[in-house]
Design an enzyme around this catalytic site. Sequence first.
Site, PDB file in Angstrom:
ATOM      1  N   ASP A  60       0.803  -1.228   0.000  1.00 46.24           N
ATOM      2  CA  ASP A  60       0.000   0.000   0.000  1.00 46.24           C
ATOM      3  C   ASP A  60       0.837   1.279   0.000  1.00 46.24           C
ATOM      4  O   ASP A  60       0.316   2.364   0.275  1.00 46.24           O
ATOM      5  CB  ASP A  60      -0.919   0.003   1.235  1.00 46.24           C
ATOM      6  CG  ASP A  60      -2.111  -0.921   1.061  1.00 46.24           C
ATOM      7  OD1 ASP A  60      -2.834  -0.764   0.058  1.00 46.24           O
ATOM      8  OD2 ASP A  60      -2.326  -1.793   1.928  1.00 46.24           O
ATOM      9  N   GLU A  65      -0.543   9.527   1.642  1.00 41.56           N
ATOM     10  CA  GLU A  65      -1.348  10.387   2.517  1.00 41.56           C
ATOM     11  C   GLU A  65      -1.503   9.804   3.918  1.00 41.56           C
ATOM     12  O   GLU A  65      -1.594  10.545   4.898  1.00 41.56           O
ATOM     13  CB  GLU A  65      -2.742  10.563   1.908  1.00 41.56           C
ATOM     14  CG  GLU A  65      -3.730  11.198   2.859  1.00 41.56           C
ATOM     15  CD  GLU A  65      -5.120  11.298   2.289  1.00 41.56           C
ATOM     16  OE1 GLU A  65      -5.536  12.427   2.038  1.00 41.56           O
ATOM     17  OE2 GLU A  65      -5.782  10.261   2.081  1.00 41.56           O
ATOM     18  N   ASP A  66      -1.529   8.476   4.003  1.00 37.37           N
ATOM     19  CA  ASP A  66      -1.794   7.867   5.306  1.00 37.37           C
ATOM     20  C   ASP A  66      -0.633   8.007   6.278  1.00 37.37           C
ATOM     21  O   ASP A  66      -0.800   7.787   7.473  1.00 37.37           O
ATOM     22  CB  ASP A  66      -2.188   6.394   5.121  1.00 37.37           C
ATOM     23  CG  ASP A  66      -3.527   6.290   4.426  1.00 37.37           C
ATOM     24  OD1 ASP A  66      -4.423   7.078   4.781  1.00 37.37           O
ATOM     25  OD2 ASP A  66      -3.673   5.463   3.514  1.00 37.37           O
ATOM     26  N   ARG A  85       1.423  -1.657   7.261  1.00 31.42           N
ATOM     27  CA  ARG A  85       1.716  -0.331   6.713  1.00 31.42           C
ATOM     28  C   ARG A  85       2.641   0.517   7.597  1.00 31.42           C
ATOM     29  O   ARG A  85       3.037   1.612   7.206  1.00 31.42           O
ATOM     30  CB  ARG A  85       0.393   0.417   6.466  1.00 31.42           C
ATOM     31  CG  ARG A  85      -0.544  -0.330   5.507  1.00 31.42           C
ATOM     32  CD  ARG A  85      -1.546   0.577   4.864  1.00 31.42           C
ATOM     33  NE  ARG A  85      -0.881   1.653   4.154  1.00 31.42           N
ATOM     34  CZ  ARG A  85      -1.478   2.750   3.706  1.00 31.42           C
ATOM     35  NH1 ARG A  85      -2.777   2.903   3.891  1.00 31.42           N
ATOM     36  NH2 ARG A  85      -0.808   3.695   3.082  1.00 31.42           N
ATOM     37  N   ARG A 130      -8.795   2.491  11.723  1.00 27.55           N
ATOM     38  CA  ARG A 130      -7.375   2.835  11.574  1.00 27.55           C
ATOM     39  C   ARG A 130      -6.898   3.970  12.487  1.00 27.55           C
ATOM     40  O   ARG A 130      -5.695   4.211  12.566  1.00 27.55           O
ATOM     41  CB  ARG A 130      -7.095   3.239  10.125  1.00 27.55           C
ATOM     42  CG  ARG A 130      -7.398   2.169   9.097  1.00 27.55           C
ATOM     43  CD  ARG A 130      -6.374   1.047   9.132  1.00 27.55           C
ATOM     44  NE  ARG A 130      -6.704   0.020   8.150  1.00 27.55           N
ATOM     45  CZ  ARG A 130      -6.331   0.076   6.881  1.00 27.55           C
ATOM     46  NH1 ARG A 130      -5.619   1.087   6.448  1.00 27.55           N
ATOM     47  NH2 ARG A 130      -6.676  -0.893   6.045  1.00 27.55           N
ATOM     48  N   HIS A 160     -12.012   5.391   5.626  1.00 28.81           N
ATOM     49  CA  HIS A 160     -11.467   6.608   6.246  1.00 28.81           C
ATOM     50  C   HIS A 160     -12.492   7.747   6.203  1.00 28.81           C
ATOM     51  O   HIS A 160     -13.396   7.733   5.364  1.00 28.81           O
ATOM     52  CB  HIS A 160     -10.240   7.091   5.462  1.00 28.81           C
ATOM     53  CG  HIS A 160      -9.018   6.234   5.606  1.00 28.81           C
ATOM     54  ND1 HIS A 160      -8.270   5.818   4.523  1.00 28.81           N
ATOM     55  CD2 HIS A 160      -8.392   5.757   6.707  1.00 28.81           C
ATOM     56  CE1 HIS A 160      -7.240   5.112   4.947  1.00 28.81           C
ATOM     57  NE2 HIS A 160      -7.283   5.048   6.262  1.00 28.81           N
ATOM     58  N   CYS A 247      -5.336  10.048  -1.510  1.00 25.35           N
ATOM     59  CA  CYS A 247      -4.401   9.110  -0.860  1.00 25.35           C
ATOM     60  C   CYS A 247      -3.008   9.116  -1.456  1.00 25.35           C
ATOM     61  O   CYS A 247      -2.049   8.775  -0.780  1.00 25.35           O
ATOM     62  CB  CYS A 247      -4.899   7.675  -0.995  1.00 25.35           C
ATOM     63  SG  CYS A 247      -6.613   7.466  -0.711  1.00 25.35           S
TER      64      CYS A 247
HETATM   65  C1  CIR Z   1      -5.460   0.392   2.957  1.00 24.55           C
HETATM   66  O1  CIR Z   1      -6.405  -0.338   3.240  1.00 24.55           O
HETATM   67  O2  CIR Z   1      -4.751   0.898   3.814  1.00 24.55           O
HETATM   68  C2  CIR Z   1      -5.181   0.649   1.497  1.00 24.55           C
HETATM   69  N1  CIR Z   1      -5.504  -0.490   0.728  1.00 24.55           N
HETATM   70  C3  CIR Z   1      -5.934   1.858   0.987  1.00 24.55           C
HETATM   71  C4  CIR Z   1      -5.547   3.129   1.665  1.00 24.55           C
HETATM   72  C5  CIR Z   1      -6.199   4.316   1.056  1.00 24.55           C
HETATM   73  N2  CIR Z   1      -5.762   5.509   1.663  1.00 24.55           N
HETATM   74  C6  CIR Z   1      -6.515   6.557   1.861  1.00 24.55           C
HETATM   75  O3  CIR Z   1      -7.693   6.530   1.590  1.00 24.55           O
HETATM   76  N3  CIR Z   1      -5.964   7.622   2.422  1.00 24.55           N
END
Ligand code: CIR
Length: 255
Positions: A60, A65-66, A85, A130, A160, A247
């Site tokens: 991922d 962004e995360d 992650r 999360r 999210h 993201c």
């Molecule tokens: C996840 O589940 O963490 C990733 N497959 C997708 C993350 C998407 N990020 C976001 O919306 N900020």
Amino acid sequence: MPTAITRPVSPKMAECELTHFDRQPIDIMRAIRQHAAYEDALQELGCKIIRALPAPENPDSVFVEDCAVVLDELAIITNPGASSRKSEIVGLTTALGPHRPLHFILAPGVLDGGDVLVIGKQIWVGQSSRSNAAALEQMRSFVAPHGYTVTGVEVTGCLHLKSAVTQIGKDMVLLNPDWVDAGIFRSFKIVETHPDEPGAANALLVGDTVIFPADFPLTALRLAEAGVELLLVDNSEVIKAEGGVTCCSVIFAEK
Ligand code: CIR
């Protein structure tokens, strides 16, 4: 000129985390082409691109962004909620270090940047699978001295907060009222996602233009009718990975 941090698509993206979606085959070559077009869109809107160090072992890792929340005064490096992650933050720490003083979310706090919506001095933090209250309190201690308010928001049915609501103009948001309480945003002009496109609330405002997935044409039409200037991108492979247009970058003003 804004700076946008991005990171290449991992060759393992098909093994991404999924929470609300069923796994579908992801075409990595197509994902790479779409990501290049996304970077082109950012550049067309005046962003200077900085690429964080690739993290090919993290499926991922394109979803930068995360890992970080950047404000004018400081940056917050998150502690991502999914264990696969957590190591993704290394590349963002390196990339952001020269630009902002860094603060770190520490356990038991967990936070994904996708849960953080910043509009002016208001910050909303999704309380999702999360991101938790401990992280919200840590964030508040970093930002309150700079005049920000931090409010927790319940999200249901999606990954999210920014799967449910994003900013699309100075005083305008796009939201899916089934996933977040629209009343929280009553001081904004609200555009609702089309009922046939529940996943369409994630839009990326850059300057006065919104980068938006061509994959959601019914909602795109609503945005156009509301006077929003759109730059459409194909985002099918990111969408299959439960991601969106916000993201894949961390955007901030150079100081
Ligand atoms: C996840 O589940 O963490 C990733 N497959 C997708 C993350 C998407 N990020 C976001 O919306 N900020």
